[in-house]
Write a protein that holds these residues in place. Structure first.
Motif, short mmCIF file in Angstrom:
data_model
loop_
_atom_site.label_atom_id
_atom_site.label_comp_id
_atom_site.label_asym_id
_atom_site.label_seq_id
_atom_site.Cartn_x
_atom_site.Cartn_y
_atom_site.Cartn_z
N ARG A 278 0.84 -1.12 -0.18
CA ARG A 278 0.01 -0.02 0.01
C ARG A 278 0.78 1.35 -0.03
NH1 ARG A 278 -1.80 4.16 -0.53
NH2 ARG A 278 -3.73 4.88 0.17
N PHE A 279 2.01 1.06 0.74
CA PHE A 279 3.06 2.24 0.74
C PHE A 279 4.32 1.85 0.19
CE2 PHE A 279 -0.38 2.97 3.91
CZ PHE A 279 -1.17 4.16 3.47
N PRO A 280 4.49 1.67 -1.06
CA PRO A 280 5.80 1.00 -1.34
C PRO A 280 6.74 2.06 -1.15
CG PRO A 280 4.41 1.38 -3.09
CD PRO A 280 3.52 1.52 -2.02
N GLU A 281 6.60 3.62 -1.27
CA GLU A 281 7.45 4.80 -1.20
C GLU A 281 8.14 4.57 0.15
OE1 GLU A 281 3.38 6.02 0.08
OE2 GLU A 281 4.12 4.76 -1.70
N HIS A 282 7.65 4.08 1.17
CA HIS A 282 8.31 3.85 2.32
C HIS A 282 9.29 2.97 2.45
CE1 HIS A 282 5.54 6.62 4.32
NE2 HIS A 282 4.86 6.42 3.32
N PHE A 283 9.50 2.19 1.33
CA PHE A 283 10.52 1.07 1.30
C PHE A 283 11.42 1.27 0.19
CE2 PHE A 283 6.70 -0.45 3.54
CZ PHE A 283 7.02 -1.11 4.37
N SER A 284 12.14 2.23 0.32
CA SER A 284 13.11 2.70 -0.68
C SER A 284 14.40 1.51 -0.91
CB SER A 284 13.92 4.02 -0.43
OG SER A 284 14.39 3.81 1.00
N LYS A 285 14.74 0.84 0.14
CA LYS A 285 15.73 -0.17 0.08
C LYS A 285 15.22 -1.69 -0.52
CE LYS A 285 18.97 1.55 3.14
NZ LYS A 285 19.72 1.46 4.30
N ASP A 286 13.84 -2.02 0.14
CA ASP A 286 13.30 -3.32 -0.31
C ASP A 286 11.90 -3.07 -0.81
OD1 ASP A 286 15.54 -4.75 0.82
OD2 ASP A 286 14.95 -4.34 2.62
N ARG A 287 12.16 -2.16 -1.81
CA ARG A 287 10.69 -1.99 -2.31
C ARG A 287 10.33 -3.12 -3.09
NH1 ARG A 287 9.10 3.20 -4.07
NH2 ARG A 287 7.08 3.24 -5.64
N PRO A 288 8.76 -3.24 -2.75
CA PRO A 288 8.10 -4.55 -3.34
C PRO A 288 8.09 -4.58 -5.20
CG PRO A 288 6.68 -3.23 -2.14
CD PRO A 288 7.94 -2.84 -1.87
N ALA A 289 7.72 -5.72 -5.57
CA ALA A 289 7.67 -5.77 -6.98
C ALA A 289 6.67 -4.93 -7.34
CB ALA A 289 7.45 -7.15 -7.49
N ARG A 290 6.55 -4.46 -8.61
CA ARG A 290 5.55 -3.46 -9.08
C ARG A 290 4.31 -4.12 -9.30
NH1 ARG A 290 4.88 1.04 -12.48
NH2 ARG A 290 6.77 1.67 -12.50
N ALA A 291 4.24 -5.63 -9.82
CA ALA A 291 2.88 -6.16 -10.00
C ALA A 291 2.45 -6.75 -8.59
CB ALA A 291 3.28 -7.46 -10.79
N ASP A 292 3.28 -6.64 -7.40
CA ASP A 292 2.57 -7.22 -6.48
C ASP A 292 2.05 -5.85 -5.70
OD1 ASP A 292 3.34 -9.57 -5.97
OD2 ASP A 292 5.14 -9.30 -5.08
N VAL A 293 2.86 -4.59 -5.89
CA VAL A 293 2.18 -3.38 -5.42
C VAL A 293 0.82 -3.07 -6.13
CG1 VAL A 293 2.42 -0.78 -5.63
CG2 VAL A 293 4.17 -2.26 -4.86
N GLU A 294 0.70 -3.53 -7.50
CA GLU A 294 -0.68 -2.96 -8.30
C GLU A 294 -1.68 -3.95 -7.54
OE1 GLU A 294 0.41 -3.41 -12.31
OE2 GLU A 294 1.56 -1.57 -12.02
N ARG A 295 -1.50 -5.13 -7.44
CA ARG A 295 -2.41 -6.14 -7.15
C ARG A 295 -2.78 -5.94 -5.62
NH1 ARG A 295 -4.01 -11.51 -8.45
NH2 ARG A 295 -6.14 -11.64 -7.40
N LEU A 296 -1.79 -5.98 -4.78
CA LEU A 296 -2.03 -6.27 -3.41
C LEU A 296 -2.14 -4.59 -2.54
CD1 LEU A 296 0.49 -8.87 -2.53
CD2 LEU A 296 -1.79 -9.13 -3.11
N GLY A 297 -1.77 -3.71 -3.40
CA GLY A 297 -1.79 -2.18 -2.76
C GLY A 297 -3.13 -1.95 -2.21
N PRO A 298 -4.37 -2.14 -3.15
CA PRO A 298 -5.41 -1.60 -2.76
C PRO A 298 -6.22 -2.50 -1.54
CG PRO A 298 -5.15 -1.84 -5.15
CD PRO A 298 -4.31 -2.67 -4.46
N VAL A 299 -5.48 -3.49 -0.96
CA VAL A 299 -6.26 -4.42 -0.12
C VAL A 299 -6.51 -3.72 1.07
CG1 VAL A 299 -6.25 -6.61 1.55
CG2 VAL A 299 -5.36 -6.53 -0.96
N VAL A 300 -5.48 -2.78 1.69
CA VAL A 300 -5.78 -2.18 2.91
C VAL A 300 -6.94 -1.20 2.78
CG1 VAL A 300 -4.81 -0.45 4.27
CG2 VAL A 300 -3.31 -2.40 3.89
N ASP A 301 -7.08 -0.41 1.67
CA ASP A 301 -8.09 0.37 1.40
C ASP A 301 -9.59 -0.39 1.53
OD1 ASP A 301 -5.76 2.12 1.21
OD2 ASP A 301 -7.00 3.60 -0.24
#
Length: 200
Positions: A158-181
């Protein structure tokens, strides 16, 4: 999370209200076992399948984890593991085909979402049943712990910008990011439904 404390040191607020004659109910709040004498209606946190079972915590028979005994069948019905509480809920929170565990995750966020949404949904179900039974209930404490679990499991997506060193994969961000909201909206909707059952 410790129970809210009252003026008497170490006494949960629902016990104080119950002892003073207020009609009370407590659903899945921590430290509500044994349930007798804690409130008019108690569904202990020992009821239901959640993170404690994943850690191997042994629980007493469900009938010993609710009070009063006369309502045990009704209080435990929502937690019947033989039936899904809401088969469509998981798909609503995470649409599409079931994903494998993301490569960067220590635990499996998909399993955590299944567990959290199931126990929260069952908790809302029994809480709604209690308010249908007692629409003028003076005090109701309900512990919805799944939101916290989901936020921990999905935060980096949901907040990949807070993980600059270990940023999650883009596909995971797109698919899993909306779950929290989606989960926050789900909890908000269910709280609205629950509050609407009060007669005042």
């Amino acid at each position: 999370m410790p129970p809210p404390r009252g003026l008497l040191r170490g006494t949960p607020i629902w016990q104080m209200l119950h002892r003073s004659g207020v009609d009370t109910a407590v659903v899945r709040w921590r430290f509500t076992f044994p349930p007798e004498g804690q409130a008019g209606i108690v569904v202990s946190d020992f009821v239901g399948n959640d993170q404690w079972e994943g850690m191997g915590v042994r629980r007493p028979d469900g009938r010993k984890a609710v009070a009063p005994a006369a309502l045990a069948d009704r209080l435990l019905a929502s937690f019947d593991s033989r039936k899904p509480s809401d088969p469509a809920l998981f798909s609503r929170l995470l649409p599409g085909a079931r994903l494998a565990k993301p490569a960067d995750a220590l635990g499996d966020p998909i399993e955590e979402l299944e567990l959290a949404s199931d126990i929260d949904n069952r908790t809302f179900e029994v809480s709604e049943m209690i308010l249908r039974l007692k629409p003028g209930l003076g005090f109701l404490a309900v512990y919805i712990g799944g939101l916290d679990s989901v936020e921990h499991a999905f935060w980096q997506y949901r907040f990949p910008e807070h993980f600059s060193k270990d940023r999650p994969a883009r596909a995971d961000v797109e698919r899993l990011g909306p779950v929290v909201d989606r989960y926050v909206r789900y909890v908000d909707e269910r709280l609205g439904r629950l509050l609407a059952l009060y007669d005042r």
